[in-house]
Design a protein around this motif. Structure first.
Motif, PDB file in Angstrom:
ATOM      1  N   GLY A  46     -48.508 -55.805   9.955  1.00  0.00           N
ATOM      2  CA  GLY A  46     -48.781 -56.925   8.871  1.00  0.00           C
ATOM      3  C   GLY A  46     -47.302 -57.745   8.693  1.00  0.00           C
ATOM      4  N   LYS A  47     -47.559 -59.133   8.126  1.00  0.00           N
ATOM      5  CA  LYS A  47     -46.677 -60.070   8.335  1.00  0.00           C
ATOM      6  C   LYS A  47     -45.589 -59.814   6.723  1.00  0.00           C
ATOM      7  N   ARG A  50     -47.100 -61.215   1.226  1.00  0.00           N
ATOM      8  CA  ARG A  50     -47.517 -61.278  -0.290  1.00  0.00           C
ATOM      9  C   ARG A  50     -46.217 -60.635  -1.056  1.00  0.00           C
ATOM     10  N   HIS A  82     -52.925 -54.871  -0.536  1.00  0.00           N
ATOM     11  CA  HIS A  82     -53.405 -55.685   0.723  1.00  0.00           C
ATOM     12  C   HIS A  82     -53.848 -54.861   1.805  1.00  0.00           C
ATOM     13  N   TYR A  84     -54.854 -51.851   1.709  1.00  0.00           N
ATOM     14  CA  TYR A  84     -56.341 -51.348   1.461  1.00  0.00           C
ATOM     15  C   TYR A  84     -57.485 -52.155   1.645  1.00  0.00           C
ATOM     16  N   SER A  85     -57.220 -53.352   0.954  1.00  0.00           N
ATOM     17  CA  SER A  85     -58.237 -54.123   1.270  1.00  0.00           C
ATOM     18  C   SER A  85     -58.769 -54.658   2.752  1.00  0.00           C
ATOM     19  N   LEU A  86     -57.742 -54.622   3.587  1.00  0.00           N
ATOM     20  CA  LEU A  86     -57.993 -54.793   5.034  1.00  0.00           C
ATOM     21  C   LEU A  86     -58.857 -53.587   5.551  1.00  0.00           C
ATOM     22  N   HIS A  88     -60.693 -51.307   4.186  1.00  0.00           N
ATOM     23  CA  HIS A  88     -62.234 -51.384   3.738  1.00  0.00           C
ATOM     24  C   HIS A  88     -62.890 -52.682   4.261  1.00  0.00           C
ATOM     25  N   ASP A  89     -62.448 -53.796   4.415  1.00  0.00           N
ATOM     26  CA  ASP A  89     -63.195 -54.938   5.079  1.00  0.00           C
ATOM     27  C   ASP A  89     -63.323 -54.864   6.227  1.00  0.00           C
ATOM     28  N   ARG A 101     -55.031 -57.063  13.850  1.00  0.00           N
ATOM     29  CA  ARG A 101     -53.602 -57.172  14.521  1.00  0.00           C
ATOM     30  C   ARG A 101     -53.277 -56.402  16.032  1.00  0.00           C
ATOM     31  N   GLN A 160     -64.964 -60.818  -2.388  1.00  0.00           N
ATOM     32  CA  GLN A 160     -65.415 -59.885  -1.241  1.00  0.00           C
ATOM     33  C   GLN A 160     -66.843 -59.815  -1.618  1.00  0.00           C
ATOM     34  N   LYS A 183     -61.293 -64.149  -3.366  1.00  0.00           N
ATOM     35  CA  LYS A 183     -61.003 -63.230  -2.240  1.00  0.00           C
ATOM     36  C   LYS A 183     -59.516 -63.242  -1.704  1.00  0.00           C
ATOM     37  N   THR A 184     -59.018 -64.432  -1.189  1.00  0.00           N
ATOM     38  CA  THR A 184     -57.743 -64.459  -0.581  1.00  0.00           C
ATOM     39  C   THR A 184     -56.778 -64.802  -1.549  1.00  0.00           C
ATOM     40  N   PHE A 218     -53.894 -70.709   3.403  1.00  0.00           N
ATOM     41  CA  PHE A 218     -53.766 -69.420   4.369  1.00  0.00           C
ATOM     42  C   PHE A 218     -55.151 -69.222   4.635  1.00  0.00           C
ATOM     43  N   GLN A 219     -56.321 -69.386   3.915  1.00  0.00           N
ATOM     44  CA  GLN A 219     -57.686 -68.851   4.463  1.00  0.00           C
ATOM     45  C   GLN A 219     -58.038 -70.212   5.549  1.00  0.00           C
ATOM     46  N   ASP A 222     -56.592 -69.431   8.738  1.00  0.00           N
ATOM     47  CA  ASP A 222     -57.075 -68.364   9.529  1.00  0.00           C
ATOM     48  C   ASP A 222     -58.749 -68.580  10.073  1.00  0.00           C
TER      49      ASP A 222
END
Ligand code: GRG
Length: 281
Positions: A46-47, A50, A82, A84-86, A88-89, A101, A160, A183-184, A218-219, A222
């Motif tokens: 991860g970058k 945040r 962040h 955790y959200s990825l 679960h996503d 990644r 989400q 969401k983002t 950001f979104q 992406d």
């Protein structure tokens, strides 16, 4: 102010922040399967956008670089949420992704139950870290309030659900923006607002506006990357709705709006947050 370039700031701070994340998880989590999955997710490339944005906001509010480690519990909490959200996503019941990644997602590397539980653990641990921080109680309370508001059912989780609900229908531009604001955007807004309020910088609409526009930028970035990699043309994305050229224009517009917003901020060193915008170039 000594550091004015965001990448320089990040490169200087990241080794100690990463060391904090790893040693703290290793110390806190004794259940070996859980610990392994949490560390895998946190260290998979991860970058750290945040937490670095939060710490840059703290620094720009006047806290000395050498004292930024006092804010690592809070910045770490943001990265845990962040992460955790990825996790679960990526689950089969949500986005069903095998790779994140460039590496197997947590449910692929371990299994779905461990992925759910590692996500649960990261989310819960985030608030433990904030509560145990050495910052005074009013700052910790402010951080908990902002983060829980923006990451939970009043923010990211609601976004989400909207995203899942929109799978078989075409969203309007306003609906797409609202979805991504939650969401983002909301976690990015939380990063900047937590940084400002806990460093005693009185929060203004300018910084919120800056963070909101970054969230959308950001979104869109992406979405543009996915579009160029040939992603599903039936998804609700900015390029699918507006076309690629208009999406690129919108991205530039949001970055310009973010710049104009942060430039209006008073009693705040703007250099780092302005420099962060180079990410979108
Ligand atoms: C499961 C409650 C719940 C929420 C998930 C953020 C999110 C909500 C899903 C991610 C969807 C996604 C890929 C959005 C695009 C923009 C984005 C947030 C990308 C990931 O953030 P980066 O680029 O990630 O900061 P790294 O890998 O650098 O940590």
């Amino acid at each position: 102010m000594e550091i004015t370039n965001f990448l320089e700031f990040r490169d200087k701070l990241l080794p100690s922040f990463n060391e904090y994340l790893n040693s703290q998880i290793t110390k806190d989590v004794t259940q070996p399967d859980l610990r392994e999955a949490m560390l895998y997710a946190v260290n998979s490339g991860g970058k750290r956008v945040r937490p670095m944005l939060m710490l840059a906001t703290v620094y720009s509010s006047g806290i000395k670089f050498e004292n930024l480690n006092e804010y690592f519990d809070l910045a770490g909490a943001i990265e845990l949420i962040h992460t955790y959200s990825l996790i679960h996503d990526d689950l089969p019941e949500m986005d069903n992704s095998d790779i994140r990644r460039g590496k197997p997602t947590v449910h692929k590397k371990f299994n779905a139950a461990i992925a759910v539980l590692a996500g649960d653990a990261l989310l819960t641990q985030a608030f433990y870290w904030i509560s145990k921080s050495k910052l005074d109680a009013s700052r910790r309370m402010a951080a908990i309030r902002v983060l829980s508001h923006n990451a939970g059912p009043m923010g990211m989780v609601a976004g989400q659900v909207k995203d899942m609900d929109s799978e078989n229908k075409k969203l309007s531009f306003d609906e797409l923006v609202e979805l991504h604001n939650e969401k983002t955007g909301d976690l990015i807004v939380a990063s900047v607002t937590m940084g400002a309020t806990t460093a005693d910088h009185s929060l203004s609409i300018n910084l919120v506006e800056y963070a909101k526009k970054i969230g959308l930028a950001f979104q869109i970035k992406d979405d543009i990357d996915d579009f160029q990699n040939g992603e599903d043309q039936n998804k609700n994305t900015f390029p699918n709705l507006l076309g690629i050229n208009e999406s690129e224009d919108l991205l530039s517009e949001y970055v310009k709006d973010a710049l104009n917003a942060v430039l209006k901020e008073e009693k705040f060193d703007k250099n780092l947050l302005v420099s962060f915008l180079d990410y979108f170039k």
